[in-house]
Design a protein around this motif. Structure first.
Motif, PDB file in Angstrom:
ATOM      1  N   THR A 148       2.409   8.259 -14.458  1.00 23.95           N
ATOM      2  CA  THR A 148       1.522   8.113 -15.607  1.00 23.95           C
ATOM      3  C   THR A 148       1.708   6.698 -16.167  1.00 23.95           C
ATOM      4  O   THR A 148       2.717   6.034 -15.866  1.00 23.95           O
ATOM      5  CB  THR A 148       1.877   9.132 -16.705  1.00 23.95           C
ATOM      6  OG1 THR A 148       3.177   8.805 -17.226  1.00 23.95           O
ATOM      7  CG2 THR A 148       1.845  10.563 -16.185  1.00 23.95           C
ATOM      8  N   ALA A 183       0.835  -1.214   0.000  1.00 26.98           N
ATOM      9  CA  ALA A 183       0.000   0.000   0.000  1.00 26.98           C
ATOM     10  C   ALA A 183       0.865   1.257   0.000  1.00 26.98           C
ATOM     11  O   ALA A 183       0.557   2.232  -0.706  1.00 26.98           O
ATOM     12  CB  ALA A 183      -0.932  -0.009   1.213  1.00 26.98           C
ATOM     13  N   ILE A 238       5.060   4.325 -15.903  1.00 29.47           N
ATOM     14  CA  ILE A 238       5.030   2.953 -15.375  1.00 29.47           C
ATOM     15  C   ILE A 238       5.674   2.003 -16.371  1.00 29.47           C
ATOM     16  O   ILE A 238       6.454   1.124 -15.987  1.00 29.47           O
ATOM     17  CB  ILE A 238       3.591   2.526 -15.019  1.00 29.47           C
ATOM     18  CG1 ILE A 238       3.136   3.293 -13.772  1.00 29.47           C
ATOM     19  CG2 ILE A 238       3.500   1.020 -14.787  1.00 29.47           C
ATOM     20  CD1 ILE A 238       1.696   3.086 -13.387  1.00 29.47           C
ATOM     21  N   ARG A 247       2.475   1.728  -3.438  1.00 31.88           N
ATOM     22  CA  ARG A 247       1.453   2.217  -4.375  1.00 31.88           C
ATOM     23  C   ARG A 247       1.187   3.706  -4.135  1.00 31.88           C
ATOM     24  O   ARG A 247       1.198   4.508  -5.061  1.00 31.88           O
ATOM     25  CB  ARG A 247       0.159   1.420  -4.227  1.00 31.88           C
ATOM     26  CG  ARG A 247      -0.960   1.966  -5.107  1.00 31.88           C
ATOM     27  CD  ARG A 247      -2.133   1.034  -5.222  1.00 31.88           C
ATOM     28  NE  ARG A 247      -1.863  -0.127  -6.025  1.00 31.88           N
ATOM     29  CZ  ARG A 247      -1.775  -0.130  -7.355  1.00 31.88           C
ATOM     30  NH1 ARG A 247      -1.891   0.995  -8.021  1.00 31.88           N
ATOM     31  NH2 ARG A 247      -1.551  -1.237  -8.010  1.00 31.88           N
ATOM     32  N   ARG A 248       0.960   4.082  -2.884  1.00 32.67           N
ATOM     33  CA  ARG A 248       0.605   5.462  -2.540  1.00 32.67           C
ATOM     34  C   ARG A 248       1.739   6.442  -2.851  1.00 32.67           C
ATOM     35  O   ARG A 248       1.507   7.532  -3.351  1.00 32.67           O
ATOM     36  CB  ARG A 248       0.226   5.539  -1.050  1.00 32.67           C
ATOM     37  CG  ARG A 248      -0.246   6.909  -0.593  1.00 32.67           C
ATOM     38  CD  ARG A 248      -0.768   6.908   0.847  1.00 32.67           C
ATOM     39  NE  ARG A 248       0.217   6.475   1.816  1.00 32.67           N
ATOM     40  CZ  ARG A 248       0.204   5.281   2.465  1.00 32.67           C
ATOM     41  NH1 ARG A 248      -0.755   4.408   2.247  1.00 32.67           N
ATOM     42  NH2 ARG A 248       1.141   4.980   3.325  1.00 32.67           N
ATOM     43  N   HIS A 249       2.976   6.046  -2.539  1.00 32.78           N
ATOM     44  CA  HIS A 249       4.103   6.977  -2.650  1.00 32.78           C
ATOM     45  C   HIS A 249       4.883   6.879  -3.956  1.00 32.78           C
ATOM     46  O   HIS A 249       5.794   7.682  -4.182  1.00 32.78           O
ATOM     47  CB  HIS A 249       5.060   6.787  -1.472  1.00 32.78           C
ATOM     48  CG  HIS A 249       4.418   7.076  -0.156  1.00 32.78           C
ATOM     49  ND1 HIS A 249       3.954   8.332   0.193  1.00 32.78           N
ATOM     50  CD2 HIS A 249       4.134   6.261   0.890  1.00 32.78           C
ATOM     51  CE1 HIS A 249       3.435   8.283   1.400  1.00 32.78           C
ATOM     52  NE2 HIS A 249       3.527   7.044   1.846  1.00 32.78           N
ATOM     53  N   ILE A 296       3.677   4.361  -7.263  1.00 30.96           N
ATOM     54  CA  ILE A 296       2.884   3.938  -8.417  1.00 30.96           C
ATOM     55  C   ILE A 296       1.763   4.927  -8.734  1.00 30.96           C
ATOM     56  O   ILE A 296       1.568   5.303  -9.891  1.00 30.96           O
ATOM     57  CB  ILE A 296       2.312   2.519  -8.203  1.00 30.96           C
ATOM     58  CG1 ILE A 296       3.446   1.516  -7.975  1.00 30.96           C
ATOM     59  CG2 ILE A 296       1.428   2.111  -9.375  1.00 30.96           C
ATOM     60  CD1 ILE A 296       4.459   1.404  -9.088  1.00 30.96           C
ATOM     61  N   ASP A 297       1.026   5.359  -7.725  1.00 28.87           N
ATOM     62  CA  ASP A 297      -0.090   6.277  -7.956  1.00 28.87           C
ATOM     63  C   ASP A 297       0.363   7.649  -8.469  1.00 28.87           C
ATOM     64  O   ASP A 297      -0.460   8.409  -8.989  1.00 28.87           O
ATOM     65  CB  ASP A 297      -0.921   6.464  -6.684  1.00 28.87           C
ATOM     66  CG  ASP A 297      -1.706   5.215  -6.315  1.00 28.87           C
ATOM     67  OD1 ASP A 297      -1.803   4.286  -7.158  1.00 28.87           O
ATOM     68  OD2 ASP A 297      -2.214   5.146  -5.181  1.00 28.87           O
ATOM     69  N   LEU A 298       1.627   7.967  -8.354  1.00 31.63           N
ATOM     70  CA  LEU A 298       2.148   9.253  -8.816  1.00 31.63           C
ATOM     71  C   LEU A 298       2.582   9.223 -10.281  1.00 31.63           C
ATOM     72  O   LEU A 298       2.876  10.272 -10.858  1.00 31.63           O
ATOM     73  CB  LEU A 298       3.334   9.681  -7.951  1.00 31.63           C
ATOM     74  CG  LEU A 298       3.070   9.776  -6.444  1.00 31.63           C
ATOM     75  CD1 LEU A 298       4.354  10.117  -5.715  1.00 31.63           C
ATOM     76  CD2 LEU A 298       1.978  10.778  -6.145  1.00 31.63           C
TER      77      LEU A 298
END
Length: 103
Positions: free
Chosen positions: A72, A61, A76, A64-66, A68-70
């Motif tokens: 494009t 988590a 990725i 992902r938060r710090h 992957i979610d940032l």
């Protein structure tokens, strides 16, 4: 143990100290190395496996938060390509060319 410390960039004493602490917590055991009487093999215990399984969801988590979610989708894809090149290099395999024109 020298091969292990090279990959970790740790001194032998630091690795030994860390493994001793993990052993005291029941996370790993050390067994004799069949190939090298000077070395030992570190084995994950059932308690060590449970510790990893307990920590994994929070770790995933946070990544992902710090990270992957940032990114494009293009970033990725680039991260995936870079990761494969590094893993190939570390595994002693020739890295794939970066561009089709380099093949």
């Amino acid at each position: 143990m020298a091969g292990c410390t090279r990959g970790l960039l740790w001194s032998r004493s630091r690795l030994s100290h860390h493994l001793t602490r993990m052993q005291q917590r029941g996370l790993v055991t050390r067994e004799e190395c069949a190939d090298d009487a000077r070395g030992s093999v570190v084995v994950l215990t059932p308690a060590g496996r449970r510790a990893i399984e307990t920590a994994a969801p929070g770790h995933v988590a946070a990544v992902r938060r710090h990270l992957i979610d940032l990114l494009t989708p293009t970033e990725i894809d680039a991260l995936g390509a870079l990761t494969h090149r590094v893993v190939d290099h570390l595994g002693g395999r020739a890295p794939q060319p970066r561009h089709a024109s380099e093949a």
